[in-house]
Write a protein that holds these residues in place. Structure first.
Motif, PDB file in Angstrom:
ATOM      1  N   UNK A 181       0.760  -1.480   0.132  1.00 10.71           N
ATOM      2  CA  UNK A 181      -0.663  -0.371  -0.397  1.00 10.71           C
ATOM      3  C   UNK A 181       0.738   0.851   0.166  1.00 10.71           C
ATOM      4  N   UNK A 182       0.788   1.965  -1.042  1.00  7.24           N
ATOM      5  CA  UNK A 182       1.648   3.780  -1.405  1.00  7.24           C
ATOM      6  C   UNK A 182       2.942   3.377  -0.309  1.00  7.24           C
ATOM      7  N   UNK A 183       3.386   3.145  -0.516  1.00 10.79           N
ATOM      8  CA  UNK A 183       5.520   2.990   0.320  1.00 10.79           C
ATOM      9  C   UNK A 183       5.722   4.423  -0.046  1.00 10.79           C
ATOM     10  N   UNK A 184       6.492   4.960   0.823  1.00 10.95           N
ATOM     11  CA  UNK A 184       7.253   6.491   0.316  1.00 10.95           C
ATOM     12  C   UNK A 184       8.735   5.918   1.712  1.00 10.95           C
ATOM     13  N   UNK A 185       9.148   7.119   1.373  1.00  8.81           N
ATOM     14  CA  UNK A 185      10.303   6.915   2.522  1.00  8.81           C
ATOM     15  C   UNK A 185      11.523   7.357   1.417  1.00  8.81           C
ATOM     16  N   UNK A 186      12.808   7.408   2.266  1.00  7.58           N
ATOM     17  CA  UNK A 186      14.546   7.916   1.906  1.00  7.58           C
ATOM     18  C   UNK A 186      13.971   7.339   0.073  1.00  7.58           C
ATOM     19  N   UNK A 259       2.395  21.084   6.082  1.00  9.40           N
ATOM     20  CA  UNK A 259       3.244  22.256   6.556  1.00  9.40           C
ATOM     21  C   UNK A 259       3.967  22.983   7.887  1.00  9.40           C
ATOM     22  N   UNK A 260       4.042  21.076   8.626  1.00  4.72           N
ATOM     23  CA  UNK A 260       5.066  21.399   9.632  1.00  4.72           C
ATOM     24  C   UNK A 260       6.802  21.699   9.318  1.00  4.72           C
ATOM     25  N   UNK A 261       6.773  21.092   7.996  1.00  4.51           N
ATOM     26  CA  UNK A 261       7.716  21.072   7.318  1.00  4.51           C
ATOM     27  C   UNK A 261       8.211  22.044   6.633  1.00  4.51           C
ATOM     28  N   UNK A 308      13.264  14.683   6.282  1.00  3.59           N
ATOM     29  CA  UNK A 308      14.582  14.934   6.197  1.00  3.59           C
ATOM     30  C   UNK A 308      16.201  14.703   5.661  1.00  3.59           C
ATOM     31  N   UNK A 309      15.496  12.859   4.869  1.00  6.01           N
ATOM     32  CA  UNK A 309      16.533  12.588   4.080  1.00  6.01           C
ATOM     33  C   UNK A 309      16.790  13.842   2.926  1.00  6.01           C
TER      34      UNK A 309
END
Ligand code: NAD
Length: 317
Positions: A181-186, A259-261, A308-309
């Motif tokens: 299911x919709x994988x995200x990350x660096x 919006x936090x970032x 961050x990445x």
């Protein structure tokens, strides 16, 4: 163990391969470095995998170099084949559906056949939440996929799942069908929303959303990799499992979290796209009970890690 990973130079494949190498497995990666997105990016993935340790890599295609891939499988003799190689992406599949028949169906048939020819014990297949098609906003259980798909990509994955059943019976090996299911990350795929949004916001550009009140069960890459590794213990002839977070995030909530970032988040409203579904929401009970799979990274934590990445890899996102 000896483990062959097709598509190992891709987003999920590179994270998975690093983990397997770090755990001491003997890893063979077969990847043609398809140009669905920048080949340079995939070469960077390979360098990043190398930082984890030694592995074998062959730039070969399951479609165009089938005989050579078969020979590589035969000489490596993998106990597990993890088949991730495919062209992903729903919108692209509407433009070039036949390529999805070649890559996502015929490529899978070849991987399944070559695994059988070299007496592999277990094949793990990367399927997708898209096989559920458009359903009510409810958690999706594995038995709810009934072929009512809404894109050529989903049709190809659903078809490929059927070949997994057929070859598990023909070759007497185990197959784990994992629906991601919709994988995200660096190193997230550049065509996917989170990677695209972070790239655009970093460049102070507006972002476009398609439709409103849509929701996705975003899965952090480390949890996805855990799900794959957990499936090694799968005991059934064919086991089908949702690998998701179990918590859908509405697009409006995603924007709030961005919006936090980022200080300026300007959003353009686009039309809901053909081939997409309004919501995905994984029921992960089966994977929890049978595989001991438990996603650990909350969406806010995963997004923070990804941002961050991206800030440390500005030229590479
Ligand atoms: P990716 O495009 O980053 O990785 C796929 C890799 O497969 C690429 O490196 C590509 O070069 C390689 N490849 C494609 N066809 C090949 C062939 N015929 N022979 C050899 N190599 C080939 O995609 P990803 O996001 O890492 O996805 C991996 C798998 O997971 C795919 O099967 C995809 O459909 C599935 N999946 C991904 C997601 C997600 O959110 N990323 C969700 C559901 C399913």
């Amino acid at each position: 163990m000896k483990i062959a990973v097709t598509g190992g130079a891709g987003f999920i494949g590179s994270h998975l391969s690093r983990r397997l190498i770090q755990e001491g497995h003997d890893v063979l990666i077969i990847d043609e470095l398809h140009d669905y997105y920048a080949i340079e990016r995939k070469k960077r993935h390979l360098e990043w995998i190398e930082e984890a340790g030694a592995f074998a890599f062959y730039r070969k295609s399951l479609i165009h170099d089938a005989d050579e891939v078969k020979s590589l499988f035969m000489s490596f003799n993998p106990e597990i084949v993890i088949h991730l190689a495919a062209i992903p992406g729903v919108p692209h599949s509407i433009s070039v559906p036949n390529e999805y028949v070649d890559y996502d169906i015929k490529g899978t048939i070849n991987a399944l056949r070559f695994a059988g020819e070299c007496n592999t014990k277990h094949v793990i297949f990367a399927s997708s939440s898209s096989v559920y098609g458009e359903q009510q906003n409810i958690p999706l259980r594995e038995e709810m996929a009934q072929g009512k798909v809404v894109s050529p990509y989903a049709a190809a994955k659903y078809g490929a799942e059927s070949f997994c059943h057929a070859y598990a019976s023909l070759y007497n090996y185990k197959v784990s069908i994992l629906r991601f299911f919709t994988v995200y990350g660096p190193w997230g795929r550049p065509d996917m929303a989170i990677t695209k949004f972070i790239k655009q916001l970093s460049a102070k550009q507006e972002i476009t959303i398609f439709g409103s009140k849509t929701a996705r069960d975003y899965t952090y890459i480390d949890d996805c990799v855990n799900g794959i590794v957990r499936s090694f213990r799968q005991e059934q002839r064919v086991g089908i499992f949702n690998i998701g977070s179990g918590s859908p995030i509405f697009i409006e909530e995603l924007i709030d979290q961005l919006k936090v970032h980022f200080s300026d988040v300007n959003v353009k409203q686009g039309k809901f796209r053909q081939g997409d579904v309004h919501s995905t929401w994984a029921d992960i009970t089966k994977a929890q009970q049978q595989l001991g799979y438990n996603p650990k990274v909350s969406f806010s934590e995963g997004l923070a890690k990804t941002v961050e990445w991206a800030k440390n890899h500005e030229t590479e996102i």
